[in-house]
Design an enzyme around this catalytic site. Structure first.
Site, PDB file in Angstrom:
ATOM      1  N   HIS A   1       3.201  -4.243   0.331  1.00  0.00           N
ATOM      2  CA  HIS A   1       1.969  -4.173   1.121  1.00  0.00           C
ATOM      3  C   HIS A   1       0.752  -4.434   0.243  1.00  0.00           C
ATOM      4  O   HIS A   1      -0.151  -5.202   0.617  1.00  0.00           O
ATOM      5  CB  HIS A   1       1.853  -2.799   1.783  1.00  0.00           C
ATOM      6  CG  HIS A   1       0.555  -2.566   2.488  1.00  0.00           C
ATOM      7  ND1 HIS A   1       0.354  -2.919   3.806  1.00  0.00           N
ATOM      8  CD2 HIS A   1      -0.619  -2.037   2.047  1.00  0.00           C
ATOM      9  CE1 HIS A   1      -0.875  -2.608   4.163  1.00  0.00           C
ATOM     10  NE2 HIS A   1      -1.482  -2.062   3.107  1.00  0.00           N
ATOM     11  N   GLU A   2       0.716  -3.801  -0.927  1.00  0.00           N
ATOM     12  CA  GLU A   2      -0.415  -4.010  -1.833  1.00  0.00           C
ATOM     13  C   GLU A   2      -0.445  -5.446  -2.344  1.00  0.00           C
ATOM     14  O   GLU A   2      -1.519  -6.019  -2.543  1.00  0.00           O
ATOM     15  CB  GLU A   2      -0.348  -3.023  -3.001  1.00  0.00           C
ATOM     16  CG  GLU A   2      -0.441  -1.563  -2.596  1.00  0.00           C
ATOM     17  CD  GLU A   2      -1.654  -1.253  -1.731  1.00  0.00           C
ATOM     18  OE1 GLU A   2      -2.697  -1.930  -1.890  1.00  0.00           O
ATOM     19  OE2 GLU A   2      -1.564  -0.342  -0.888  1.00  0.00           O
TER      20      GLU A   2
ATOM     21  N   HIS B   1      -2.328  -7.588  -0.041  1.00  0.00           N
ATOM     22  CA  HIS B   1      -3.780  -7.617  -0.259  1.00  0.00           C
ATOM     23  C   HIS B   1      -4.152  -8.604  -1.370  1.00  0.00           C
ATOM     24  O   HIS B   1      -5.172  -9.288  -1.288  1.00  0.00           O
ATOM     25  CB  HIS B   1      -4.277  -6.225  -0.618  1.00  0.00           C
ATOM     26  CG  HIS B   1      -4.271  -5.262   0.533  1.00  0.00           C
ATOM     27  ND1 HIS B   1      -4.788  -5.575   1.771  1.00  0.00           N
ATOM     28  CD2 HIS B   1      -3.812  -3.984   0.635  1.00  0.00           C
ATOM     29  CE1 HIS B   1      -4.654  -4.543   2.588  1.00  0.00           C
ATOM     30  NE2 HIS B   1      -4.044  -3.569   1.921  1.00  0.00           N
TER      31      HIS B   1
END
Length: 227
Positions: free
Chosen positions: A98-99, A102
């Site tokens: 998920h990071e 980003h």
């Protein structure tokens, strides 16, 4: 401030936030006990994802804390918490992916992410002054000056939460797609990763709802005082 029925709106927002936070903690706790069949750590998964996306200028660092994972666009650094960095659990890999989502958004100049970055200093300013100005306006009877200014400044907090939603949802969608396509997690493990990321998404939805309810409360109080 005196007691009135609008406090119910705050209680609803608080209940939603507590429910979402508990759901996230439960989901992560459950699936952090499930090791990935591939045996890779979250940090290794992050390295593979960034490399596969052609991102070579982002460092991966370990940061203290529990679920303090985040991507720092200014420092071009992806920070993974103590409980995630060396873990081989599907929950940790999902969080790391998920990071990475980003970081990929940043490399692609994803518009909602850029907008969120732009709003940060405005929101910080508004968050500090909105309530003091609103309360001062009520005390002094300045219903057509300080009170609207306080509400206007707080509205940026709501806008920030709304803008955050597509940023977080998109990062999770990227994470799921990459993990599935790359085979870093098995086909039976991917649905479990989705559950962890879905639980995380609920916390952002709850925060948006809570801030919106607070804004509604301010508007109702201001209207009642003017009347």
């Amino acid at each position: 401030m005196y007691y009135d029925w609008t406090y119910v709106l705050i209680l609803i927002g608080l209940a939603l936030s507590l429910w979402a936070s508990a759901g996230m903690k439960n989901a992560y706790s459950k699936y952090s006990q499930v090791a990935s069949s591939r045996g890779i750590t979250a940090a290794e998964a992050a390295e593979r994802i960034l490399y596969g996306a052609g991102i070579t200028d982002v460092r991966i660092e370990r940061v203290e804390g529990d679920l303090t994972d985040h991507y720092d666009s200014a420092a071009k650094t992806l920070r993974l918490s103590d409980t995630v960095y060396q873990s081989t659990s599907i929950a940790a890999i999902g969080v790391a992916a998920h990071e990475c989502g980003h970081a990929i958004q940043d490399s692609e100049s994803y518009v909602p992410l850029r907008l969120r970055h732009f709003l940060v200093p405005i929101v910080n300013f508004g968050n500090q002054l909105s309530m003091p100005l609103f309360i001062l306006g009520l005390v002094l009877g300045l219903y057509n000056s300080l009170v609207p200014i306080g509400i206007f400044l707080f509205s940026f907090v709501v806008v920030f939460h709304i803008v955050t939603l597509p940023v977080e949802f998109n990062a999770s969608a990227r994470a799921v797609a990459i993990l599935g396509d790359s085979g870093m997690v098995g086909s039976t493990e991917l649905p479990k990763v989705k559950k962890v990321l879905r639980a995380a998404a609920y916390t952002y939805l709850a925060a948006t709802a809570a801030s919106t309810l607070q804004l509604l409360r301010l508007l109702l109080i201001a209207r009642r005082r003017r009347d």
